[in-house]
Enzyme design. Sequence first.
Site, mmCIF file in Angstrom:
data_model
loop_
_atom_site.group_PDB
_atom_site.id
_atom_site.type_symbol
_atom_site.label_atom_id
_atom_site.label_comp_id
_atom_site.label_asym_id
_atom_site.label_seq_id
_atom_site.Cartn_x
_atom_site.Cartn_y
_atom_site.Cartn_z
ATOM 1 N N MET A 97 0.856 -1.198 0.000
ATOM 2 C CA MET A 97 0.000 0.000 0.000
ATOM 3 C C MET A 97 0.889 1.244 0.000
ATOM 4 S SD MET A 97 -3.448 -1.008 2.022
ATOM 5 C CE MET A 97 -2.876 -0.793 3.679
ATOM 6 N N LEU A 148 6.795 2.938 1.638
ATOM 7 C CA LEU A 148 7.699 1.807 1.880
ATOM 8 C C LEU A 148 8.669 2.056 3.034
ATOM 9 C CD1 LEU A 148 8.760 0.686 -1.717
ATOM 10 C CD2 LEU A 148 6.648 0.218 -0.478
ATOM 11 N N GLY A 183 10.952 -2.986 5.925
ATOM 12 C CA GLY A 183 10.234 -4.271 5.829
ATOM 13 C C GLY A 183 9.863 -4.558 4.376
ATOM 14 N N HIS A 184 9.328 -3.532 3.686
ATOM 15 C CA HIS A 184 8.987 -3.716 2.263
ATOM 16 C C HIS A 184 10.251 -3.966 1.429
ATOM 17 C CE1 HIS A 184 5.519 -1.020 3.492
ATOM 18 N NE2 HIS A 184 4.880 -2.035 2.935
ATOM 19 N N LYS A 190 4.904 -10.197 9.700
ATOM 20 C CA LYS A 190 4.296 -9.341 10.722
ATOM 21 C C LYS A 190 2.764 -9.428 10.623
ATOM 22 C CE LYS A 190 3.842 -4.811 10.686
ATOM 23 N NZ LYS A 190 2.456 -4.507 11.087
ATOM 24 N N GLN A 234 -2.791 -12.359 7.732
ATOM 25 C CA GLN A 234 -2.922 -12.069 6.301
ATOM 26 C C GLN A 234 -2.155 -13.114 5.479
ATOM 27 O OE1 GLN A 234 -2.813 -8.082 4.279
ATOM 28 N NE2 GLN A 234 -0.669 -8.551 4.029
ATOM 29 N N VAL A 243 10.829 -7.390 9.889
ATOM 30 C CA VAL A 243 12.010 -6.529 10.039
ATOM 31 C C VAL A 243 11.705 -5.538 11.166
ATOM 32 C CG1 VAL A 243 13.496 -4.833 8.894
ATOM 33 C CG2 VAL A 243 12.583 -6.767 7.603
ATOM 34 N N SER A 297 4.130 0.982 8.342
ATOM 35 C CA SER A 297 3.847 2.342 7.846
ATOM 36 C C SER A 297 3.109 3.128 8.924
ATOM 37 C CB SER A 297 3.001 2.281 6.579
ATOM 38 O OG SER A 297 3.660 1.500 5.611
HETATM 39 O O1 PAF Z 1 -0.176 -5.822 3.604
HETATM 40 C C1 PAF Z 1 -0.584 -4.895 2.874
HETATM 41 O O2 PAF Z 1 0.072 -3.874 2.675
HETATM 42 C C2 PAF Z 1 -1.947 -5.023 2.229
HETATM 43 O O3 PAF Z 1 -2.844 -5.685 3.044
HETATM 44 C C3 PAF Z 1 -1.902 -5.666 0.827
HETATM 45 C C4 PAF Z 1 -1.397 -7.096 0.892
HETATM 46 C C5 PAF Z 1 -1.002 -4.857 -0.090
HETATM 47 C C6 PAF Z 1 -3.296 -5.701 0.214
HETATM 48 O O4 PAF Z 1 -3.829 -4.434 0.070
#
Ligand code: PAF
Length: 282
Positions: A30, A33, A36-37, A149, A153, A176, A186
């Site tokens: 989303m 960044l 972690g991303h 984390k 999900q 991370v 975020s």
């Molecule tokens: O983890 C996230 O940032 C969101 O839930 C995702 C997987 C991008 C879906 O919108």
Amino acid sequence: MQIIKTIELMQEVSEKWRMDGNIISFVPTMGFLHQGHIELLRVGREKGDRLIMSIFVNPTQFGPKEDYEKYPRDTGGDLNNARSAGVDAVFMPTVEEMYPEGFQSTVRLEEITQHLCGKSRPGHFAGVTIVVGKLFNITKPHLAIFGEKDYQQLIVIKQMVKDLNMGIEVIGVPTVREKDGLAMSSRNNYLSSEERASALSLKKGLDLARDMVAKGERNPAKIKNAVMELILNHPFTEIDYIALCNPEKLTDIKRVDRPCLLALAVRVGNTRLIDNVILREN
Ligand code: PAF
């Protein structure tokens, strides 16, 4: 690095990459960044020939009183980070592109979405599964990378991929953390400096539970109470849930006698943070 805004073009590019024999890695985000991303992108880059990242703040996974409108955004910074991480294509659609007038489908998982965050954020996982399902159909990856984390999900996506025979390998990447232990998120950006100090209570709670189990404690209630007490001793904290559960089904356990998941959701001021650890007997 290509920046792609339409579904049609993204599908065309991915299809071509597939036809040319490339392994496609995909990291959905989303935006905004953090390290972690960047770690997810590193893993994606390492495992695939072509790396796609999406940036889409998905409205359907936010509840009416949640932070969709104020969710932090930094497209310029994200694109720079993506370039440095070796991303080949960034898919960044508009809300209208993803959910055009008349859109009406859902993807609903019946069981594992009923626990933990599914309880306190009704509809959240239905929003996640529909958007991730769509993103998979659009980016056509062989591999998809998610952070541990967001443990629930991760297992929801794995289950969806299995149930719907999507043929994608879903890879979980360890959380991370900042130097002091706070899990990267975020949403950490919302914390004041006093709240930031209290937010460390989540990691301290996980460490305490790990120590208790290492010293032989097997009673989930005792562990949860000790973690709760530790967290509530920090100002601004309010507990959403502390769960000790089966790591596959997310159902509560009666005794810590095999690896189990300790998952926390805690409000620090107005910011809801989550963290987790797998507890093992030794
Ligand atoms: O983890 C996230 O940032 C969101 O839930 C995702 C997987 C991008 C879906 O919108």
